[in-house]
Scaffold this motif. Structure first.
Motif, PDB file in Angstrom:
ATOM      1  N   UNK A  17       0.838  -1.212   0.000  1.00 40.74           N
ATOM      2  CA  UNK A  17       0.000   0.000   0.000  1.00 40.74           C
ATOM      3  C   UNK A  17       0.867   1.254   0.000  1.00 40.74           C
ATOM      4  N   UNK A  18       0.299   2.290  -0.586  1.00 36.38           N
ATOM      5  CA  UNK A  18       0.952   3.608  -0.553  1.00 36.38           C
ATOM      6  C   UNK A  18      -0.121   4.675  -0.437  1.00 36.38           C
ATOM      7  N   UNK A  19       0.105   5.611   0.463  1.00 32.90           N
ATOM      8  CA  UNK A  19      -0.855   6.690   0.675  1.00 32.90           C
ATOM      9  C   UNK A  19      -0.400   7.954  -0.061  1.00 32.90           C
ATOM     10  N   UNK A  20      -1.354   8.622  -0.696  1.00 31.81           N
ATOM     11  CA  UNK A  20      -1.071   9.856  -1.455  1.00 31.81           C
ATOM     12  C   UNK A  20      -1.985  10.953  -0.936  1.00 31.81           C
ATOM     13  N   UNK A  21      -1.404  12.079  -0.620  1.00 36.55           N
ATOM     14  CA  UNK A  21      -2.180  13.234  -0.179  1.00 36.55           C
ATOM     15  C   UNK A  21      -2.729  13.986  -1.397  1.00 36.55           C
ATOM     16  N   UNK A  22      -3.718  14.806  -1.151  1.00 34.15           N
ATOM     17  CA  UNK A  22      -4.298  15.599  -2.245  1.00 34.15           C
ATOM     18  C   UNK A  22      -4.385  17.056  -1.829  1.00 34.15           C
ATOM     19  N   UNK A  23      -4.411  17.918  -2.828  1.00 33.26           N
ATOM     20  CA  UNK A  23      -4.510  19.353  -2.591  1.00 33.26           C
ATOM     21  C   UNK A  23      -5.035  20.037  -3.842  1.00 33.26           C
ATOM     22  N   UNK A  24      -5.472  21.267  -3.660  1.00 34.78           N
ATOM     23  CA  UNK A  24      -5.966  22.058  -4.794  1.00 34.78           C
ATOM     24  C   UNK A  24      -4.779  22.725  -5.469  1.00 34.78           C
ATOM     25  N   UNK A  25      -4.723  22.600  -6.764  1.00 34.48           N
ATOM     26  CA  UNK A  25      -3.634  23.238  -7.512  1.00 34.48           C
ATOM     27  C   UNK A  25      -3.825  24.747  -7.492  1.00 34.48           C
ATOM     28  N   UNK A  26      -2.832  25.436  -6.968  1.00 36.07           N
ATOM     29  CA  UNK A  26      -2.919  26.895  -6.834  1.00 36.07           C
ATOM     30  C   UNK A  26      -2.463  27.541  -8.146  1.00 36.07           C
ATOM     31  N   UNK A  27      -3.338  27.440  -9.143  1.00 32.36           N
ATOM     32  CA  UNK A  27      -2.964  27.964 -10.456  1.00 32.36           C
ATOM     33  C   UNK A  27      -3.782  29.169 -10.884  1.00 32.36           C
ATOM     34  N   UNK A  28      -4.820  29.519 -10.107  1.00 34.02           N
ATOM     35  CA  UNK A  28      -5.678  30.636 -10.516  1.00 34.02           C
ATOM     36  C   UNK A  28      -5.040  31.962 -10.160  1.00 34.02           C
ATOM     37  N   UNK A  29      -4.731  32.117  -8.833  1.00 39.80           N
ATOM     38  CA  UNK A  29      -4.150  33.379  -8.397  1.00 39.80           C
ATOM     39  C   UNK A  29      -2.730  33.530  -8.919  1.00 39.80           C
ATOM     40  N   UNK A  30      -2.010  32.426  -8.969  1.00 32.12           N
ATOM     41  CA  UNK A  30      -0.636  32.500  -9.444  1.00 32.12           C
ATOM     42  C   UNK A  30      -0.583  32.881 -10.905  1.00 32.12           C
ATOM     43  N   UNK A  31      -1.556  32.378 -11.657  1.00 32.24           N
ATOM     44  CA  UNK A  31      -1.562  32.679 -13.085  1.00 32.24           C
ATOM     45  C   UNK A  31      -2.038  34.086 -13.362  1.00 32.24           C
ATOM     46  N   UNK A  32      -2.897  34.617 -12.457  1.00 31.01           N
ATOM     47  CA  UNK A  32      -3.415  35.964 -12.695  1.00 31.01           C
ATOM     48  C   UNK A  32      -2.311  36.989 -12.705  1.00 31.01           C
ATOM     49  N   UNK A  33      -1.355  36.831 -11.793  1.00 31.03           N
ATOM     50  CA  UNK A  33      -0.292  37.836 -11.683  1.00 31.03           C
ATOM     51  C   UNK A  33       0.569  37.896 -12.931  1.00 31.03           C
ATOM     52  N   UNK A  34       1.037  36.759 -13.476  1.00 29.38           N
ATOM     53  CA  UNK A  34       1.803  36.845 -14.722  1.00 29.38           C
ATOM     54  C   UNK A  34       0.987  37.441 -15.856  1.00 29.38           C
ATOM     55  N   UNK A  35      -0.352  37.098 -15.881  1.00 29.18           N
ATOM     56  CA  UNK A  35      -1.172  37.654 -16.953  1.00 29.18           C
ATOM     57  C   UNK A  35      -1.276  39.165 -16.827  1.00 29.18           C
ATOM     58  N   UNK A  36      -1.293  39.647 -15.562  1.00 32.36           N
ATOM     59  CA  UNK A  36      -1.369  41.091 -15.377  1.00 32.36           C
ATOM     60  C   UNK A  36      -0.047  41.755 -15.681  1.00 32.36           C
ATOM     61  N   UNK A  37       1.028  41.034 -15.385  1.00 29.88           N
ATOM     62  CA  UNK A  37       2.342  41.608 -15.614  1.00 29.88           C
ATOM     63  C   UNK A  37       2.757  41.519 -17.070  1.00 29.88           C
ATOM     64  N   UNK A  38       2.264  40.473 -17.746  1.00 33.30           N
ATOM     65  CA  UNK A  38       2.699  40.246 -19.125  1.00 33.30           C
ATOM     66  C   UNK A  38       2.397  41.429 -20.030  1.00 33.30           C
ATOM     67  N   UNK A  39       1.136  41.995 -19.986  1.00 34.33           N
ATOM     68  CA  UNK A  39       0.886  43.144 -20.857  1.00 34.33           C
ATOM     69  C   UNK A  39       1.816  44.302 -20.580  1.00 34.33           C
ATOM     70  N   UNK A  40       2.085  44.561 -19.246  1.00 26.58           N
ATOM     71  CA  UNK A  40       2.989  45.661 -18.935  1.00 26.58           C
ATOM     72  C   UNK A  40       4.369  45.401 -19.505  1.00 26.58           C
ATOM     73  N   UNK A  41       4.812  44.134 -19.398  1.00 28.50           N
ATOM     74  CA  UNK A  41       6.129  43.788 -19.935  1.00 28.50           C
ATOM     75  C   UNK A  41       6.149  43.954 -21.437  1.00 28.50           C
TER      76      UNK A  41
END
Length: 226
Positions: free
Chosen positions: A112-136
């Motif tokens: 047996x092997x146990x695996x933990x689960x979590x929510x992928x934090x890709x919404x807020x993290x992705x928002x910042x690059x999208x906001x920065x990308x146009x400025x760049x």
């Protein structure tokens, strides 16, 4: 679980969580042995997840992909820490009732092997690059335009000057050539004028001498006749 199957991901099963949508994740099980391996997946919150398939058989050296989804939408900021347990063991016959097989299986033969689960934090993290990308991009675009404008301004200042200098040089050469031709023409005209005057003087002198000779002859003839 070493020696029977390889699990991906090994530690955390990450779910993509979107507002008003079910969360999804995939689990990959690869049979590392030369025999068929049976698997069974359990979770600490069975009412929250749909696991397809939750039991099955993986042939030798083959891979089974498990699709796991939630039965209801999960908020991105919600507490989310369910666990999954992957059980695996050898199976001799494929034509078996797997549910009954796992009930009667000796626990000591199961890995047996146990695996933990979590929510992928890709919404807020992705928002910042999208906001920065146009400025760049705007900065890069403005910088490129600025460099092009500076280049054009530099050329407009330097190149016309060089072009004017070249034209002035050509005009000077043409002027010097014309002046030289004018001097040559003037000298030629003066020479021809002098030659014409000399010829005229010579012709006048010859005529005067002729008249003088005729006059002397007449006088001498008159004196001799007398």
């Amino acid at each position: 679980m070493q020696g029977l199957i390889e699990i991906e991901p090994k530690q955390f099963l990450e779910f993509d969580a979107e507002e008003n949508k079910l969360a999804h994740a995939q689990l990959s099980l690869k049979n590392l042995t030369q025999q068929d391996v049976a698997f069974k997946i359990k979770t600490t919150t069975p009412t929250l997840f749909q696991v397809k398939p939750s039991v099955g058989i993986i042939n030798s050296k083959q891979t089974q992909v498990i699709e796991i989804s939630t039965s209801q939408p999960i908020k991105n900021d919600a507490k989310f820490d369910p666990k999954f347990q992957v059980n695996a063991c050898f199976i001799d016959f494929q034509d078996q009732d797997l549910n009954q097989f796992w009930k009667n299986k000796d626990q000591s033969t199961i890995q047996s092997q146990q695996i933990k689960s979590r929510i992928k934090q890709n919404i807020k993290q992705d928002d910042q690059p999208h906001q920065q990308a146009p400025e760049s991009k705007i900065f890069e675009s403005n910088q490129s335009i600025s460099q092009q404008q500076e280049s054009k301004m530099f050329k407009s200042v330097i190149e016309p000057k060089a072009e004017n200098d070249e034209q002035i040089k050509q005009y000077k050469e043409q002027l010097e050539k014309l002046q030289q031709e004018y001097q040559d023409f003037r000298q030629k005209m003066e020479f021809e004028t002098q030659q014409a005057l000399l010829k005229k003087d010579k012709s006048n002198l010859s005529f005067s001498q002729l008249l003088l000779a005729v006059l002397i002859a007449l006088i001498a003839g008159y004196l001799i006749g007398n």
